[in-house]
Scaffold this motif. Structure first.
Motif, PDB file in Angstrom:
ATOM      1  N   VAL A 163       0.761  -1.376  -0.433  1.00 19.68           N
ATOM      2  CA  VAL A 163       0.196   0.402   0.046  1.00 19.68           C
ATOM      3  C   VAL A 163       1.324   1.535   0.356  1.00 19.68           C
ATOM      4  O   VAL A 163       0.485   2.481  -0.586  1.00 19.68           O
ATOM      5  CB  VAL A 163      -0.795  -0.336   1.304  1.00 19.68           C
ATOM      6  N   LEU A 164       2.162   1.116   0.486  1.00 16.10           N
ATOM      7  CA  LEU A 164       2.990   2.716   0.531  1.00 16.10           C
ATOM      8  C   LEU A 164       3.209   2.288  -1.074  1.00 16.10           C
ATOM      9  O   LEU A 164       3.937   3.866  -1.527  1.00 16.10           O
ATOM     10  CB  LEU A 164       4.525   2.513   1.348  1.00 16.10           C
ATOM     11  N   VAL A 165       4.353   1.710  -1.521  1.00 11.92           N
ATOM     12  CA  VAL A 165       4.017   1.940  -3.157  1.00 11.92           C
ATOM     13  C   VAL A 165       2.847   2.364  -4.086  1.00 11.92           C
ATOM     14  O   VAL A 165       3.487   3.229  -4.857  1.00 11.92           O
ATOM     15  CB  VAL A 165       4.813   0.588  -3.587  1.00 11.92           C
ATOM     16  N   ASP A 166       1.554   1.863  -3.790  1.00 10.04           N
ATOM     17  CA  ASP A 166       0.754   2.184  -4.121  1.00 10.04           C
ATOM     18  C   ASP A 166       0.355   3.772  -4.457  1.00 10.04           C
ATOM     19  O   ASP A 166      -0.202   4.332  -5.401  1.00 10.04           O
ATOM     20  CB  ASP A 166      -0.444   1.426  -4.465  1.00 10.04           C
ATOM     21  N   ALA A 167       0.756   3.763  -3.008  1.00  9.40           N
ATOM     22  CA  ALA A 167      -0.228   5.275  -1.992  1.00  9.40           C
ATOM     23  C   ALA A 167       0.222   6.739  -1.656  1.00  9.40           C
ATOM     24  O   ALA A 167       0.170   7.531  -1.521  1.00  9.40           O
ATOM     25  CB  ALA A 167      -1.698   5.227  -1.019  1.00  9.40           C
ATOM     26  N   ALA A 168       1.306   6.179  -1.588  1.00 12.20           N
ATOM     27  CA  ALA A 168       2.720   6.892  -1.049  1.00 12.20           C
ATOM     28  C   ALA A 168       3.763   6.938  -1.867  1.00 12.20           C
ATOM     29  O   ALA A 168       4.902   7.277  -1.445  1.00 12.20           O
ATOM     30  CB  ALA A 168       2.665   6.666   0.443  1.00 12.20           C
TER      31      ALA A 168
END
Length: 346
Positions: free
Chosen positions: A202-207
């Motif tokens: 989710v860090l790669v996708d959203a941040a």
């Protein structure tokens, strides 16, 4: 205004020194009628320049234009509609590498709701920077972790401080291509406990466009300001962080305990939490306060001795530049003026 004052001082220095040298060297220290045109022209230019400075100051003090006001109103109304209050601050309200001290930074615009705040942080002084940020409070502290995003790099990393490369922890897959992870020595396993595969995904996708710093019980997402808070893209980014990334980090912080600290071993903590849950929500306050061992509280900066030396040299250089721009021309202007005045008396 600074550039204007600096140029004005240098103008006075050059003209007065030129007049003073002319009076002393070619007219035996006496002001003659032939010097009158030069003095009149110098005074006229000075008066016109001072009038222009006054107009510049009036222009700089003007309130924001209608377009700027409209952007501020749009951002404020959007914040209020989503449960955030506008609360600008003249100092930093959280600890982070972008705000190493409460002074020397201001936060505007800044929107706050419960344990979350976001906006723009302006670092003051020489080398001033402006960051867009989102800071969220965690239920318990975590080891000091920094995720340096590669997408916002320029010639090198855009982190405001250099970290010791020996603390970099390499991970596999897309995460390593998106972030450079720094963790304190001997806390590598703890970093992997926090950054589980779902958290990394989710860090790669959203941040991916944000640097991330976890410091004590605060997580800060920050990057150089690119989008206006009056534009939808900035709010969509905030929404992504708050709905997808922050909840997962909160869950990891709630479960994490540093076993290096006495009294935080897993069986005792698990038994205490289970007892608190069984005794209803009022007993949750009996949950032990989490602590991080001294080795995990702060990352080491790259060659701290050289960093301190560089900071001192930077301050000396900044002071020398101010002296060169203001004090030196001021002294020369005063010396030249006194030469002309002395010549007139003679």
């Amino acid at each position: 205004m600074h550039v204007n004052f600096c140029l004005l001082l240098w103008y006075l220095a050059i003209t007065f020194i030129a007049l003073g040298v002319h009076v002393d060297e070619y007219e035996s220290g006496r002001v003659t009628r032939g010097d009158a045109p030069a003095i009149v022209v110098t005074a006229a230019i000075l008066l016109a320049w001072l009038f222009g400075t006054y107009l510049l100051n009036v222009w700089a003090a003007q309130p924001p234009r209608s377009a700027a006001k409209l952007r501020d109103w749009r951002a404020t109304l959007t914040a209020l509609a989503n449960g955030f209050e506008p609360q600008p601050s003249p100092r930093a309200t959280f600890a982070s590498m972008i705000a190493p001290g409460t002074r020397g930074a201001r936060e505007y615009p800044r929107f706050v709701a419960d344990t979350i705040e976001f906006g723009d942080l302006h670092q003051l002084g020489h080398g001033a920077l402006q960051w867009s940020y989102l800071a969220a409070r965690l239920p318990a502290p975590l080891p000091h972790l920094v995720l340096d995003a590669s997408s916002n790099d320029r010639a090198r990393s855009d982190l405001p401080m250099r970290l010791n490369g020996a603390q970099r922890l390499s991970l596999e897959g897309d995460f390593d291509k998106t972030f450079r992870l720094y963790a304190p020595d001997s806390y590598e396993r703890d970093a992997l406990y926090v950054l589980t595969p779902d958290v990394m995904a989710v860090l790669v996708d959203a941040a991916a466009g944000f640097n991330v710093e976890i410091l004590d019980d605060t997580v800060v997402f920050f990057t150089r300001v690119t989008d206006d808070l009056a534009e939808p893209a900035r709010w969509q980014g905030v929404h992504e962080l708050l709905t997808r990334v922050v909840p997962r980090l909160i869950a990891r912080a709630r479960q994490y305990r540093d076993e290096r600290v006495a009294g935080q071993d897993t069986p005792r903590v698990a038994a205490t939490i289970s007892a608190a849950i069984a005794a209803d929500s009022d007993a949750a306050a009996s949950e032990p306060v989490s602590h991080i061992g001294p080795d995990g509280r702060r990352l080491e900066r790259r060659n701290p001795r050289w960093s301190r030396t560089a900071s001192v040299l930077g301050l000396i250089g900044w002071g020398a530049l101010l002296i060169l721009l203001y004090v030196v021309p001021g002294l020369f202007a005063f010396a030249g003026l006194m030469s002309v005045v002395d010549g007139r008396v003679g």
